[in-house]
Enzyme design. Structure first.
Site, PDB file in Angstrom:
ATOM      1  N   GLU A   1       0.840  -1.215   0.000  1.00 10.69           N
ATOM      2  CA  GLU A   1       0.000   0.000   0.000  1.00 10.69           C
ATOM      3  C   GLU A   1       0.869   1.257   0.000  1.00 10.69           C
ATOM      4  O   GLU A   1       0.618   2.202  -0.740  1.00 10.69           O
ATOM      5  CB  GLU A   1      -0.952   0.000   1.196  1.00 10.69           C
ATOM      6  CG  GLU A   1      -2.219  -0.813   0.992  1.00 10.69           C
ATOM      7  CD  GLU A   1      -2.006  -2.311   1.119  1.00 10.69           C
ATOM      8  OE1 GLU A   1      -0.899  -2.710   1.541  1.00 10.69           O
ATOM      9  OE2 GLU A   1      -2.921  -3.080   0.796  1.00 10.69           O
ATOM     10  N   HIS A  51     -11.269  -4.972   9.169  1.00  9.38           N
ATOM     11  CA  HIS A  51     -11.908  -4.680   7.883  1.00  9.38           C
ATOM     12  C   HIS A  51     -13.147  -3.813   8.065  1.00  9.38           C
ATOM     13  O   HIS A  51     -13.915  -3.645   7.134  1.00  9.38           O
ATOM     14  CB  HIS A  51     -12.352  -5.960   7.174  1.00  9.38           C
ATOM     15  CG  HIS A  51     -11.238  -6.873   6.781  1.00  9.38           C
ATOM     16  ND1 HIS A  51     -10.806  -7.883   7.594  1.00  9.38           N
ATOM     17  CD2 HIS A  51     -10.488  -6.928   5.666  1.00  9.38           C
ATOM     18  CE1 HIS A  51      -9.817  -8.529   6.987  1.00  9.38           C
ATOM     19  NE2 HIS A  51      -9.597  -7.965   5.823  1.00  9.38           N
TER      20      HIS A  51
END
Lengths: 361, 457
Positions: A84, A153
């Site tokens: 990322e 999440h």
């Protein structure tokens, strides 16, 4: 079942609707709305490109980039290594020098790996360079709670990004929002955080011919009054707008007229629309899935206290996620996020229709 | 245009080739999930390339494995790769310590003009650093970083680049900006954050930037410039520009995740970028032995599939030649290049530390006197008859005079106006910032004695 059939007849690109009359409202999923917005902006501007994990061959973890690799090729739809911080930094660098990247996070939870590039690089460069280096970039992906995916999440980052000057933060609810705001985000010269919701991707919404037109775009920083009312104002964004609308239906049956504001933009925040509504209804309920402390609701509450304190007839009610990391077990998970009944109860409290909380204890 | 399409098709084919093999090699059962076999998964696995069949190569199967990336030989011995090679990676140089050209060296010829300009710039950099450093010590500016000992890397690398190449500096590369034409007054204006600072007084001293000169604004965050350079390089490649991106960082910066992500992405994206590591031995107080156990930075290039070279960072001609060759390869072959320049940070890390507290003073002195890159280049140009003592004293006297005047001017110019606090947060100022600016202006006007007098409205 009906929903499924309806879904199947809908196509991702707007062109399929061109032959319908403008008065007919068609249905479109949020997924197709996002996909068509990306498609149209990539087609309109060769500088726009998409990068992220699994966005090409796999067409996106949630299929938002379906068909784009085939159409625009691997130079504009980039499957990246799993880093990322890497692809966010590379996206920011590409934005410094001419391109307009759309960076997909598989979930905004993973954007934490890249936070340095979003905050220190993207948000501050235009200011630090005295306006010499702008950063036209969009960071997008699902944000907040989905279902059964646990703490790492399910985090809502609206208030995190919303607290940082230099960023613009958008949170669409409907297909109209998704199309109009994503197109606005891609065309905007500033870095934009675009917070989607996994559970909304498959949901269909009616869309007008205007929304389906490739020139369609929504203004950044403007909220939408989804439902007008006179007794209480309910602010919400993303999936919670749907909950607020359902709560408003229930309240209507009981004689309470709720005004539902879909924030659309977390930063800039449409303070004037919120305050105008509160000055009319004299009551406010804020709804969000994120944590309560320093949340979006806290900021809205402050704005109303600062600008419309004298208009309030009841304390502001704040509905937010529980102040705990998201539990996995379904029963606990349900308790950790706002439910429609929570909104209904809060609105009634604000309207003095129920016994105050303290009295029930 | 057609060339672009051909290239796209080509890269897509390579990608296809690798991906289809990867899928088949790792999971032979993928066939069960193929669209033909399982209609439910049709959409989910609807790939643009997965239909390309896998072909094995039976002839070589006994001795090699056809693995993604190419054939790999099988061997019977259990052989671990050693953690380091017997000999360290050698270091390329052109001039010896005495400024004599080493016989048989492979290097790019430098004209008298370029050589003298490089030398003059190195002296300018050295003098500017000294005077700004002194200004900080006198309390006139809050912070400064010098390039002492690294003047060759600064100037010679910039000299080897084209003006279209985009520089992403760390914070010890003001020489590259000097080479590109940033004036001494512009440097001083930034350090004194006056109203003529092209950064509008928003950054710490020595955090320069110039869009006009393709020099990205310095970021205080270590190594973030590395992936940015890769992204910019990708942008240059997409625009088919005859230019590359160049980024500088230190030995300490190579420990950041951004270094590793940057190199990996650059290789995968075939980005025209030059990574220049100034391995100067010290990351503030941390010596390289506490930073990594590899043979420096140069060996890391190969691990990521990046062509690399180790260069004597105190030899301006070696830096010039290596960077020019790297640039040629990066632009024409669309590939990243890693250059590790061996040097020494003769100055302190910044004005915030005293390096004699953590490293021996004689080590600093040895590098300062015996390994000075400026003196080395001077000997070479003198030997060529391009420079003499008179030119030297004239240059140094002029510079000192000019710089002292420059900081006096910068100091006397008023500070940035109040409006500069609010502009550039966004492309167009949002209403809340406009309101805040209005309120602040009104308040300052109403209560002038409560506010500093040096705020221009």
């Amino acid at each position: 079942m009906l929903g499924v059939i309806r879904h199947k007849t809908v196509r991702p690109t707007f062109s399929a609707f061109r032959h319908f009359s403008s008065s007919t409202k068609q249905q479109m999923t949020v997924r197709d709305a996002l996909n068509s917005a990306l498609d149209e902006e990539m087609s309109a501007d060769p500088k726009v490109f998409l990068m992220g994990e699994e966005v090409g061959e796999y067409q996106g973890a949630y299929k938002i980039s379906k068909g784009l690799l085939e159409k625009y090729g691997p130079e504009r739809v980039l499957d990246t290594p799993i880093t990322e911080a890497g692809f966010t930094g590379i996206g920011v660098g590409a934005a410094y020098y001419g391109l307009k990247p759309v960076v997909e996070f598989m979930t905004f939870n993973f954007s934490m790996q890249a936070i340095d590039h979003i905050i220190n690089s993207a948000a501050k460069s235009n200011y630090m360079s005295a306006g010499q280096i702008s950063v036209p970039i969009v960071f997008r992906g699902p944000n907040g709670a989905a279902a059964g995916v646990g703490a790492q999440h399910s985090h809502c980052y609206a208030s995190w990004y919303g607290s940082c000057p230099g960023l613009k933060v958008l949170a669409p609810y409907s297909s109209e929002d998704a199309r109009g705001l994503l197109k606005a985000a891609i065309r905007d010269p500033d870095p934009v955080i675009f917070l989607e919701n996994e559970l909304l991707y498959g949901e269909s919404f009616p869309v007008s011919a205007e929304v389906l037109d490739s020139s369609f775009c929504l203004p950044i920083g403007k909220a939408k009054i989804e439902r007008e009312g006179k007794d209480v104002t309910i602010t919400a964004f993303s999936k919670m707008v749907g909950y607020a609308l359902k709560a408003a239906e229930i309240l209507a049956k009981e004689g309470i007229s709720a005004e539902v504001i879909n924030l659309r933009s977390i930063r800039p925040l449409d303070r004037s629309t919120i305050n105008a509504s509160v000055r009319k209804t004299n009551r406010l309920v804020t709804v969000e899935e994120g944590f309560p402390q320093h949340g979006v609701g806290a900021e809205i509450c402050t704005s109303v206290i600062e600008e419309s304190f004298g208009y309030l007839d009841a304390p502001v009610e704040r509905i937010a996620g529980a102040d705990v990391p998201m539990p996995y077990a379904a029963n606990l998970e349900r308790l950790a996020v706002p439910q429609i009944e929570d909104i209904v109860r809060a609105a009634k409290r604000a309207c003095h229709r129920s016994v105050p909380m303290a009295a029930t204890a | 245009m057609s060339l672009a399409f051909d290239m796209m098709r080509k890269s897509s084919t390579i990608l296809t080739h690798l991906k289809s093999k990867k899928i088949n090699f790792f999971s032979p059962s993928t066939a069960l999930l193929s669209p033909q076999r399982n209609p439910i998964l049709t959409n989910r696995f609807n790939s643009t390339t997965a239909h390309i069949p896998f072909t094995s190569n039976p002839i070589h199967d006994q001795h090699v494995i056809d693995f993604p990336g190419g054939n790999v030989k099988f061997i019977p011995e259990m052989r671990f790769i050693p953690e380091s090679s017997q000999d360290r990676i050698p270091c390329y140089r052109v001039l010896d310590h005495n400024g004599e050209q080493i016989f048989g060296t492979d290097f790019v010829q430098v004209s008298e003009d370029v050589a003298v300009k490089m030398y003059s710039n190195m002296v300018t950099l050295q003098t500017m650093d000294n005077i700004f450093y002194e200004a900080q010590r006198q309390g006139r500016i809050s912070f400064y970083v010098t390039t002492v000992g690294e003047e060759a890397i600064n100037i010679a690398s910039a000299a080897a680049l084209s003006m279209d190449d985009v520089i992403f500096p760390q914070y010890r590369e003001q020489g590259a900006l000097l080479w590109r034409g940033f004036t001494l007054q512009e440097f001083a204006n930034q350090c004194f954050s006056n109203k003529f600072d092209n950064g509008k007084g928003r950054q710490m001293p020595a955090h320069y930037g110039s869009n006009k000169l393709n020099y990205m604004t310095v970021a205080s965050t270590v190594a973030t410039q590395i992936p940015h350079a890769v992204g910019a390089a990708y942008s240059l490649k997409m625009d088919k520009k005859d230019a590359c991106a160049v980024t500088y960082f230190g030995d300490g910066g190579s420990s950041e995740g951004d270094f590793h992500a940057g190199l990996n992405f650059a290789a995968v994206m075939e980005a025209p970028v030059i990574f220049i590591c100034r391995n100067n031995g010290w990351a503030i107080s941390t010596p390289t032995s506490d930073q990594f156990r590899s043979d420096g930075i140069v060996v890391k290039g190969q691990a990521y599939g990046v062509r690399s070279i180790r260069v004597d960072g105190n030899d301006a001609l070696a830096i010039y030649s290596a960077v020019q060759a790297a640039r040629q390869m990066a632009v024409s072959e669309e590939r990243p290049i890693l250059i590790e320049a061996l040097t020494y940070r003769v100055g302190h890390h910044s004005t915030s530390d005293d390096s004699t507290k953590y490293r021996p003073a004689n080590e600093i002195e040895w590098w300062r006197l015996a390994r000075d890159p400026v003196a080395r280049l001077r000997k070479w140009i003198e030997r060529n008859g391009w420079w003499n003592d008179m030119a030297e004293s004239e240059l140094r006297n002029n510079l000192r005079h000019q710089l002292l005047r420059t900081i006096q001017v910068a100091e006397s110019v008023e500070k940035p106006p109040l409006a500069d606090m609010f502009s550039d947060v966004y492309d167009v100022p949002p209403s809340n910032l406009c309101e805040q600016m209005k309120w602040l202006k009104e308040t300052v006007k109403k209560h002038p004695r409560e506010y500093p007098t040096n705020i221009s409205m």
